[in-house]
Enzyme design. Sequence first.
Site, PDB file in Angstrom:
ATOM      1  N   ASP A 208      -5.100 -10.003   3.970  1.00  0.00           N
ATOM      2  CA  ASP A 208      -3.778  -9.663   3.251  1.00  0.00           C
ATOM      3  C   ASP A 208      -4.209  -9.750   1.703  1.00  0.00           C
ATOM      4  O   ASP A 208      -5.385  -9.991   1.337  1.00  0.00           O
ATOM      5  CB  ASP A 208      -2.661 -10.712   3.410  1.00  0.00           C
ATOM      6  CG  ASP A 208      -1.163 -10.047   3.135  1.00  0.00           C
ATOM      7  OD1 ASP A 208      -1.166  -9.510   1.949  1.00  0.00           O
ATOM      8  OD2 ASP A 208      -0.401  -9.962   3.891  1.00  0.00           O
ATOM      9  N   GLY A 234      -7.847  -9.152   0.461  1.00  0.00           N
ATOM     10  CA  GLY A 234      -8.536  -7.854   0.064  1.00  0.00           C
ATOM     11  C   GLY A 234      -7.310  -6.766  -0.112  1.00  0.00           C
ATOM     12  O   GLY A 234      -5.993  -7.215   0.223  1.00  0.00           O
ATOM     13  N   ASP A 235      -7.669  -5.611  -0.404  1.00  0.00           N
ATOM     14  CA  ASP A 235      -6.396  -4.778  -0.401  1.00  0.00           C
ATOM     15  C   ASP A 235      -6.803  -3.541   0.493  1.00  0.00           C
ATOM     16  O   ASP A 235      -7.781  -2.835   0.505  1.00  0.00           O
ATOM     17  CB  ASP A 235      -6.550  -3.988  -2.011  1.00  0.00           C
ATOM     18  CG  ASP A 235      -5.623  -2.810  -2.211  1.00  0.00           C
ATOM     19  OD1 ASP A 235      -5.017  -2.360  -1.192  1.00  0.00           O
ATOM     20  OD2 ASP A 235      -5.545  -2.528  -3.401  1.00  0.00           O
ATOM     21  N   PHE A 236      -5.922  -3.534   1.526  1.00  0.00           N
ATOM     22  CA  PHE A 236      -6.319  -2.417   2.572  1.00  0.00           C
ATOM     23  C   PHE A 236      -6.327  -1.027   2.292  1.00  0.00           C
ATOM     24  O   PHE A 236      -6.558  -0.127   3.060  1.00  0.00           O
ATOM     25  CB  PHE A 236      -5.158  -2.726   3.736  1.00  0.00           C
ATOM     26  CG  PHE A 236      -3.677  -2.537   3.614  1.00  0.00           C
ATOM     27  CD1 PHE A 236      -3.118  -1.566   2.764  1.00  0.00           C
ATOM     28  CD2 PHE A 236      -3.002  -3.735   4.053  1.00  0.00           C
ATOM     29  CE1 PHE A 236      -1.700  -1.897   2.734  1.00  0.00           C
ATOM     30  CE2 PHE A 236      -1.565  -3.774   4.156  1.00  0.00           C
ATOM     31  CZ  PHE A 236      -1.003  -2.812   3.381  1.00  0.00           C
ATOM     32  N   HIS A 254       5.965   0.624   7.385  1.00  0.00           N
ATOM     33  CA  HIS A 254       7.235   1.066   7.154  1.00  0.00           C
ATOM     34  C   HIS A 254       7.388   0.908   5.682  1.00  0.00           C
ATOM     35  O   HIS A 254       8.087   1.163   4.903  1.00  0.00           O
ATOM     36  CB  HIS A 254       8.341   0.413   7.991  1.00  0.00           C
ATOM     37  CG  HIS A 254       8.540  -0.804   7.534  1.00  0.00           C
ATOM     38  ND1 HIS A 254       9.843  -1.453   7.945  1.00  0.00           N
ATOM     39  CD2 HIS A 254       7.831  -1.873   7.102  1.00  0.00           C
ATOM     40  CE1 HIS A 254       9.810  -2.592   7.886  1.00  0.00           C
ATOM     41  NE2 HIS A 254       8.561  -2.931   7.185  1.00  0.00           N
TER      42      HIS A 254
HETATM   43  C1  LIG Z   1       6.449  -6.846   5.177  1.00  0.00           C
HETATM   44  S1  LIG Z   1       5.062  -7.660   5.269  1.00  0.00           S
HETATM   45  C2  LIG Z   1       4.760  -7.838   6.901  1.00  0.00           C
HETATM   46  C3  LIG Z   1       4.035  -9.182   7.146  1.00  0.00           C
HETATM   47  C4  LIG Z   1       3.717  -9.501   8.445  1.00  0.00           C
HETATM   48  N1  LIG Z   1       2.774  -8.559   8.971  1.00  0.00           N
HETATM   49  C5  LIG Z   1       4.807  -9.683   9.453  1.00  0.00           C
HETATM   50  O1  LIG Z   1       5.042  -9.113  10.476  1.00  0.00           O
HETATM   51  O2  LIG Z   1       5.915 -10.595   9.244  1.00  0.00           O
HETATM   52  C6  LIG Z   1       3.656  -6.529   4.501  1.00  0.00           C
HETATM   53  C7  LIG Z   1       2.793  -7.404   4.313  1.00  0.00           C
HETATM   54  O3  LIG Z   1       1.728  -6.748   3.822  1.00  0.00           O
HETATM   55  C8  LIG Z   1       1.025  -6.886   2.726  1.00  0.00           C
HETATM   56  N2  LIG Z   1       0.213  -6.104   1.957  1.00  0.00           N
HETATM   57  C9  LIG Z   1       0.912  -5.274   0.958  1.00  0.00           C
HETATM   58  N3  LIG Z   1       0.085  -4.518   0.280  1.00  0.00           N
HETATM   59  C10 LIG Z   1      -1.115  -4.766   0.678  1.00  0.00           C
HETATM   60  C11 LIG Z   1      -2.261  -4.266   0.541  1.00  0.00           C
HETATM   61  N4  LIG Z   1      -2.655  -3.540  -0.494  1.00  0.00           N
HETATM   62  N5  LIG Z   1      -3.572  -4.891   1.062  1.00  0.00           N
HETATM   63  C12 LIG Z   1      -3.351  -5.807   1.914  1.00  0.00           C
HETATM   64  N6  LIG Z   1      -2.008  -6.320   2.416  1.00  0.00           N
HETATM   65  C13 LIG Z   1      -1.133  -5.791   1.674  1.00  0.00           C
HETATM   66  C14 LIG Z   1       1.869  -7.943   2.140  1.00  0.00           C
HETATM   67  O4  LIG Z   1       1.098  -9.255   1.249  1.00  0.00           O
HETATM   68  C15 LIG Z   1       2.771  -8.357   3.317  1.00  0.00           C
HETATM   69  O5  LIG Z   1       2.243  -9.676   3.723  1.00  0.00           O
END
Ligand SMILES: C[S@@+](CC[C@H](N)C(=O)[O-])C[C@H]1O[C@@H](n2cnc3c(N)ncnc32)[C@H](O)[C@@H]1O
Length: 346
Positions: A208, A234-236, A254
Amino acid sequence: MSDQKNSVPEPEELSIGQVMGPLTGFWQTKILLTAAESGLFTELSGSSATAEELSTQLGYRMPGASDFLLALAGLGLLHASEDGTFRNSPAAERYLVRGRPEFIGGYLQFCERELNPAWEGLGTALRTGTPQNPGALEGNPYETLYQDRESTESFLESMDTLNTPLLRRLGEIDWSGYGSFVDIGGARGNVAHHLALRNPHLKGAVFDLPQLEGAFTTHMAALGNDGAVSFHGGDFFAGPLPESDVLIFGHVLHNWGVDERRTLLRKAHDAIRPGGAVIIYDPMVSNSAPPLYATLAALSMLVWSAGGGEYPVSDCHAWLEEAGFHPETVGPEDTPDDVLVIGRKS
Ligand SMILES: C[S@@+](CC[C@H](N)C(=O)[O-])C[C@H]1O[C@@H](n2cnc3c(N)ncnc32)[C@H](O)[C@@H]1O
């Protein structure tokens, strides 16, 4: 003209309540959020009190306080007894009392602070397709969210409220053929922790944004996780995803538009070892009359996220196939819950 009108048969069940219900939904939201913010449910936990006693405790004035409590009873959140006392309903006792394991205070706060202001711009979002959350206009809305500690905490708590129903369903998947998983966008590690706990042979990790590492460490300590799950910041969207047998995208796809979802699934296919799988859960829709929750979630994504929305199960399968996976829907579709889809890699 009037004859024409009269000739339209009126369905028997037609009632103004069908309009008044949604109209007063906003008032009901305010009553719930005000009560939760005042600490009323926590105060009342395991006890009962009269309207006068509660109004003194909360610093409210009568007769408004009495109407407020009766409205909460009407909403099924309090129980009003014949002797004039109020106590929590079972739902309030379970979900609205601070300190209870299923307390949803974080989600209430996230709705109040983050989602509801964005919903104010629903009409504009529908006309322009532009999110109404300033953070999403600047780029990744999570980068903005995580600048505020309290907002981050309420967001992470609310994610766990929403992922808790998935813990059992994810646990029921046969994990015996896999040795590792990475929960992509796995936030503070709630899902990863429970999965690793149930399947001690799995090496689990969360990937994350680096800003969440502190919250992850704190949450793991609170859950008593002794290092079975690791965190990778990291940034996915930048660079490859971490290698693993299984990658999980829970409530992640989503948040983003179709192109980003397809990109993430292609990257997932590159990162997953042969014989592995990708697991996706979101409130997907699978026909033209989806559960109301799925469409409300879709509109929340429209106003809050950077181009996200809910999507049909069939689209999810198509993106998975395009990325090289063999898709399969696990469990029910058209429920108010999330749909779980697994894509296997040969
Ligand atoms: C809606 S939350 C879902 C959290 C978890 N998977 C759950 O089911 O409760 C989306 C997650 O994506 C992460 N996220 C958003 N952009 C991201 C990126 N570019 N790289 C890595 N993680 C990211 C956010 O920090 C957040 O924790």
